[in-house]
Every structure is written in C-alpha cells, then in structure tokens.
Design a protein around this motif. Structure first.
Motif, PDB file in Angstrom:
ATOM      1  N   VAL B  15      48.824  37.237  23.863  1.00 17.88           N
ATOM      2  CA  VAL B  15      47.814  36.479  24.575  1.00 17.88           C
ATOM      3  C   VAL B  15      47.849  36.908  26.038  1.00 17.88           C
ATOM      4  O   VAL B  15      48.920  36.964  26.643  1.00 17.88           O
ATOM      5  N   ALA B  16      46.675  37.250  26.578  1.00 16.54           N
ATOM      6  CA  ALA B  16      46.620  37.740  27.957  1.00 16.54           C
ATOM      7  C   ALA B  16      45.784  36.806  28.815  1.00 16.54           C
ATOM      8  O   ALA B  16      44.665  36.447  28.444  1.00 16.54           O
ATOM      9  N   PHE B  17      46.354  36.382  29.924  1.00 14.13           N
ATOM     10  CA  PHE B  17      45.605  35.588  30.895  1.00 14.13           C
ATOM     11  C   PHE B  17      45.232  36.517  32.046  1.00 14.13           C
ATOM     12  O   PHE B  17      46.109  36.943  32.805  1.00 14.13           O
ATOM     13  N   THR B  23      41.882  41.851  36.963  1.00 14.37           N
ATOM     14  CA  THR B  23      42.304  42.399  35.676  1.00 14.37           C
ATOM     15  C   THR B  23      41.247  42.203  34.591  1.00 14.37           C
ATOM     16  O   THR B  23      41.054  43.070  33.745  1.00 14.37           O
ATOM     17  N   TYR B  24      40.553  41.059  34.642  1.00 17.66           N
ATOM     18  CA  TYR B  24      39.519  40.841  33.620  1.00 17.66           C
ATOM     19  C   TYR B  24      38.422  41.902  33.753  1.00 17.66           C
ATOM     20  O   TYR B  24      37.971  42.483  32.766  1.00 17.66           O
ATOM     21  N   ARG B  42      44.552  39.158  22.925  1.00 21.03           N
ATOM     22  CA  ARG B  42      43.476  38.172  23.001  1.00 21.03           C
ATOM     23  C   ARG B  42      43.404  37.765  24.461  1.00 21.03           C
ATOM     24  O   ARG B  42      44.355  37.197  24.980  1.00 21.03           O
ATOM     25  N   VAL B  43      42.281  38.087  25.100  1.00 21.28           N
ATOM     26  CA  VAL B  43      42.200  37.856  26.544  1.00 21.28           C
ATOM     27  C   VAL B  43      41.585  36.493  26.846  1.00 21.28           C
ATOM     28  O   VAL B  43      40.585  36.098  26.257  1.00 21.28           O
ATOM     29  N   ILE B  44      42.228  35.770  27.751  1.00 21.17           N
ATOM     30  CA  ILE B  44      41.681  34.512  28.242  1.00 21.17           C
ATOM     31  C   ILE B  44      41.392  34.703  29.725  1.00 21.17           C
ATOM     32  O   ILE B  44      42.281  35.092  30.490  1.00 21.17           O
ATOM     33  N   ARG B  45      40.163  34.451  30.120  1.00 20.01           N
ATOM     34  CA  ARG B  45      39.793  34.667  31.520  1.00 20.01           C
ATOM     35  C   ARG B  45      40.123  33.433  32.348  1.00 20.01           C
ATOM     36  O   ARG B  45      39.753  32.315  31.980  1.00 20.01           O
ATOM     37  N   GLY B  71      47.667  38.975  34.070  1.00 18.26           N
ATOM     38  CA  GLY B  71      47.173  40.023  34.963  1.00 18.26           C
ATOM     39  C   GLY B  71      46.518  39.398  36.171  1.00 18.26           C
ATOM     40  O   GLY B  71      45.618  38.567  36.042  1.00 18.26           O
ATOM     41  N   GLY B  72      46.963  39.795  37.367  1.00 21.27           N
ATOM     42  CA  GLY B  72      46.389  39.239  38.586  1.00 21.27           C
ATOM     43  C   GLY B  72      46.111  40.304  39.623  1.00 21.27           C
ATOM     44  O   GLY B  72      46.428  41.483  39.429  1.00 21.27           O
ATOM     45  N   CYS B  73      45.497  39.894  40.726  1.00 21.46           N
ATOM     46  CA  CYS B  73      45.180  40.810  41.819  1.00 21.46           C
ATOM     47  C   CYS B  73      46.459  41.262  42.519  1.00 21.46           C
ATOM     48  O   CYS B  73      47.436  40.518  42.591  1.00 21.46           O
ATOM     49  N   HIS B  74      46.424  42.451  43.076  1.00 22.56           N
ATOM     50  CA  HIS B  74      47.589  42.958  43.812  1.00 22.56           C
ATOM     51  C   HIS B  74      47.935  42.025  44.977  1.00 22.56           C
ATOM     52  O   HIS B  74      47.049  41.366  45.521  1.00 22.56           O
TER      53      HIS B  74
END
Ligand code: SF4
Ligand code: SF4
Ligand code: FES
Lengths: 322, 167
Positions: B15-17, B23-24, B42-45, B71-74
């Motif tokens: 599961v990916a947030f 990242t989205y 499975r991506v969750i935005r 996944g987030g911004c640098h």
C-alpha cells in the motif's frame, strides 16, 4: 426475596486494583448495596459459580468484569456471565484494552513460562517443575486452567455493552455507571462511560502547555527534576495527556508524574499508541535522520511506552512473530 | 482485497501513500511514459506526506498489506512547509516501534520523489517489491485468525462440560 437489580462483579487477568476501586466508593458503597443485589463478587462475598449458574439467563442486570482474558477459566466465567447478564461492562483498562497484563503479548507463552519457572533471579527450581493442567494423585484428578498464547481484551472474547476505563477506574465513574444502570437511561451500546475529551482539558497545568512544542530531548522522571508548575510534556516528559481520555481527575499529573495513558483513547482515536507516537514525534526539534534518532534515544521502549495499557486492543494486538 | 495469489506465485501487496504534489504526480508520469514497474502497489493519494497518520500505516498492515510505502516531496519542497519533516520524524519512531513488534524494517519505507522523478518511482517500487518478496507474506489477517483458533478449541471443551454438568 427482593426485586433489587442484580449485579455481578468478577475479575480475570488483573492485579486487584479494580476491586480496590469498588471499595474506594467508601460510604457510597452503602448506597450501592441498598439499591442492588450483588450476586457474585469473589473478592468480597462468598457466592459460588454454581449459585450464578443456577440463575436464569439474563437475570443479572449488569456484570462488571475487570481484567484481561488469558486463561481458559477466565473465558469460561466471562461466557457464563455473558449468558446470565443483560449488560456486560468491561471494567478497567485490562478488560477494555488489555492493560498491563497485555504487555505479555510481546513474548511467547514458552518464553514467559521458562522465565517464571526457571530463569527469574528469585527462582530455585532445579527439577524445572512446571504446573500441569491435569494432575492425577490418589485416583483424584486435579485440573488447572489452561493458558492461552494470546492475552485478549474482554470484547475480543464476548460481546460487551459498555466500558469503564482506567487503571483503576475512579470511584466517581463507577458510581455514575451504577446510577445510569438504575435509572435505565443508558447510552448507545459501545459507549465508554467517561468524558469524551482529552486529559489535558482537566489538567491544572494546561495553561502552560505551548501550542508549538519542540522536543530537544525526551526525559525520564527518575533522572530529571520536574517543575511542578509547568506542563510536563513541555518539559520533555512523555505525558500522554493529549492522547488519553479524561475522567481520572488528572491524578498522576497533579502528583507531577506524567500520564501513562491508562484511560485509553477518546472515541475519535482507534489506536492510542499510534496517535500519541504521532503527536509527540512530529514535534521533535530535528530535521535529519541522525539528529532525529539522537533524540529518539530518549524513548528506549516505544511499545511499552505507547501501549502500556493497550497492546491487545491495538491494531497490531500482539508481536507478529513469536 | 481479494487474494488471487496461490502459494506458488505469491507476490506482495504494497500500500502506497503518495503526496498529491510530488510522488503521486510522478507515479502518474511514470504511467503516461509507460515506465514499467511491478504491479504490486495500491496507491492512495494524500494531500501531503504529513497527512499520513501512523494509524493508517498500522491499519494497512492489519488489513493485509505486506509492505507500506510513503512518498513525499523532497526536504524543503513540501507545499505545507513542514509536512514532510513531520512525516520523517513520525516514520523514524514508528519504524522503531513496528520493528519491536516483529515487522521487519524493510516493510515500511519512506521516499522523497518529486513530480518529475517518474523513473525513481519505478526504481523504488521494484526494489521494495523485491525486498518484501524475499521477506515473504506478513499476512496479519491470517495470523489474527490463527491466533484465535485456540479459543475455538476451548469453546468445544466448555460446551462438552456444560452438557455434562446440566445432565
Ligand atoms: S500534556 Fe500532561 S501536563 Fe501537559 S497539559 Fe496535558 S495532561 Fe497536563
Ligand atoms: S493521569 Fe493518566 S495514567 Fe494517571 S490515572 Fe489519569 S489517565 Fe491514568
Ligand atoms: S506537500 Fe508533498 S510532502 Fe507535503
């Protein structure tokens, strides 16, 4: 003889503190005794299991059961009381969330038995004797309850209508619950019978709690002096007030000990440990992995800290590999 | 999530947030540019990595995820200034906690992936899938069920006893 509503009090995997909290009703206990019939209370009165078994199903108005469920006997009693009762109340942190006994969900049963019967520094047991569940002597068989591998909350074993939180619950909450039962004005099933606000709201130090916390280190109470005038969290002590339900009167905090979270979460939080972990870690005063980790050294045991009273009732319930 | 996997060809569920602003978008870009990565996520935005409540991550594991990726911004690029730092701080402590609970560190991962780094999505996802594949299933829902088996065994024994006592 009487038409007084019947109440049962029972204990499972618990320390006895919840029983003490009933006695702490002080003179209010007379009011309770005047208004209800206690039909089972192993700590205080001499009723037997068979007395309750002989009662018709549903004839007890409410059973207040404290303690987590670890043994087969505890399950058996819980199931019996469930049948006999209209309402079951999980009484205290252990019944509600697993409590201190629930911390055992970090270890396998074998590890625990080996430690307790062989390795504990105070134990001398050269033959490595352990209690047997079944023992035959002189043609008579003695049975002991079996131990489960997992410590469970009461509602993981039987249906529960209400919860009274706390380690132990305050006598005030107990009295209010008894009054509610007597009046018949009961809240929706599933309700925790305590105010649904965070402990900080009833803390006398709350005015000194900054809106913007920043932790340079986490302190432990045996190593640092506490400033009694200031919010404990703002001093770096892990006070769980923000993630804990109120209702105790901020007992520990008023005694300058950080709240360890025994009243469990409010209704808006599912996993108290994760919530508190989230709120304090986001205020760590560092931005790089190394600096963050340096500050986190002050939390050597996250599971024991954040789930002190709630491991079995948490999302993960138990250590995954045991 | 239905489990189409059989024992033999088991592949992990991850599961990916993903943060909406970086990242989205990068994952989207990867899709548009037909960059191929393992199909296990499975991506969750979410609006920011700082919105990722540790309860979401534990819930994902409890409901059957074998791995969870954020996944987030640098650093310095978060639209809400500090969200990704908050996420990093939570992540460091949460991973310590989940490791103590027996969940291997590789099952929980945080990455900074900007909107233009479509290829990094591929690299990260493939790497995580291969690591989690090596670890095997976490399978918490099945574990919860198997832990509760002991209660069933006991239910029978009480029922027998009750029948006996009531005769
Ligand atoms: S964090 Fe603790 S000391 Fe501070 S206001 Fe809340 S309950 Fe009181
Ligand atoms: S201050 Fe916290 S730990 Fe102490 S009794 Fe109240 S809820 Fe429990
Ligand atoms: S907006 Fe992307 S991490 Fe905060």
């Amino acid at each position: 003889m009487s038409e007084k509503p019947k109440i049962a009090l029972y204990w499972c995997a618990s320390c006895g503190g919840c029983e003490e909290s009933v006695v702490d009703l002080a003179e209010d206990i007379l009011f309770v005794v005047d208004n209800v019939d206690i039909v089972l209370w192993p700590v205080g009165l001499d009723f037997k299991k068979k007395d309750v078994e002989a009662m018709p199903d549903g004839s007890i108005v409410a059973s207040l059961i404290n303690g987590a469920i670890r043994t087969t006997e505890q399950e058996e009693m819980a199931r019996m009381l469930r049948r006999k009762s209209q309402v079951v109340i999980a009484y205290g942190a252990c019944a509600q969330l697993g409590g201190i006994p629930g911390l055992a969900n970090q270890f396998s049963l074998e590890t625990i038995l080996k430690f307790v019967y062989e390795e504990a520094p105070s134990v001398v047991n050269e033959l490595k004797t352990r209690p047997l569940e079944r023992f035959k002597d002189n043609g008579r068989t003695t049975e002991l309850p079996g131990l489960w591998n997992v410590v469970r909350t009461l509602d993981q074993v039987i249906d529960v209508e209400y919860y009274i939180p706390g380690c132990p619950p305050s006598p005030k909450l107990l009295k209010e619950a008894v009054l509610a039962l007597l009046s018949g004005h009961l809240p929706p099933v599933g309700t925790v019978l305590a105010p649904d606000i965070a402990l900080c709201e009833e803390c006398s130090k709350k005015d000194t709690k900054p809106t913007d916390l920043k932790f340079e280190s986490f302190k432990r109470t045996h190593l640092w002096e506490v400033d009694p005038e200031k919010c404990l969290l703002s001093q770096g002590f892990l006070c769980m007030g923000p993630a804990t339900r109120s209702g105790c009167g901020a007992l520990c905090v008023e005694g300058n000990m950080p709240c360890t979270g025994c009243y469990g979460p409010t209704s808006r939080v599912r996993d108290q440990g994760a919530k508190f972990l989230s709120s304090i870690s986001s205020s760590i005063g560092a931005d790089s992995v190394e600096d963050i980790d340096k500050i986190l050294v002050g939390i050597p045991d996250p599971v024991g800290t954040f789930y002190r009273y709630g491991l079995p009732g948490s999302m993960l319930k138990r250590k995954v590999v045991l | 999530m239905p489990n189409h996997n059989t024992e033999k060809q088991w592949t992990p569920k991850i599961v990916a947030f993903f943060c909406n602003w970086c990242t989205y978008t990068a994952a989207d870009l990867a899709g548009v540019s037909r960059i191929k990565h393992a199909p296990n996520i499975r991506v969750i935005r979410v609006m920011c990595s700082g919105r990722v409540d540790p309860q979401f991550l534990l819930d994902a594991f409890a409901k059957g995820a074998d791995g969870v990726l954020i996944g987030g911004c640098h650093p310095g690029d978060c639209h809400y200034i500090e969200g990704n730092y908050k996420c990093l701080r939570r992540f460091q402590l949460l991973q310590k906690m989940t490791t103590d609970m027996g969940i291997e560190p590789d099952r929980l991962r945080l990455e900074w992936i900007s909107a233009s780094e479509g290829d990094k999505v591929r690299v990260v996802v493939n790497d995580m899938v291969s690591k989690v594949t090596k670890l095997g299933p976490l399978g918490l829902p099945d574990k919860f069920k198997s832990w509760d088996e002991e209660m069933k065994i006991f239910e029978h024994s009480i029922e027998e006893k009750e029948v006996f006592e009531h005769v």
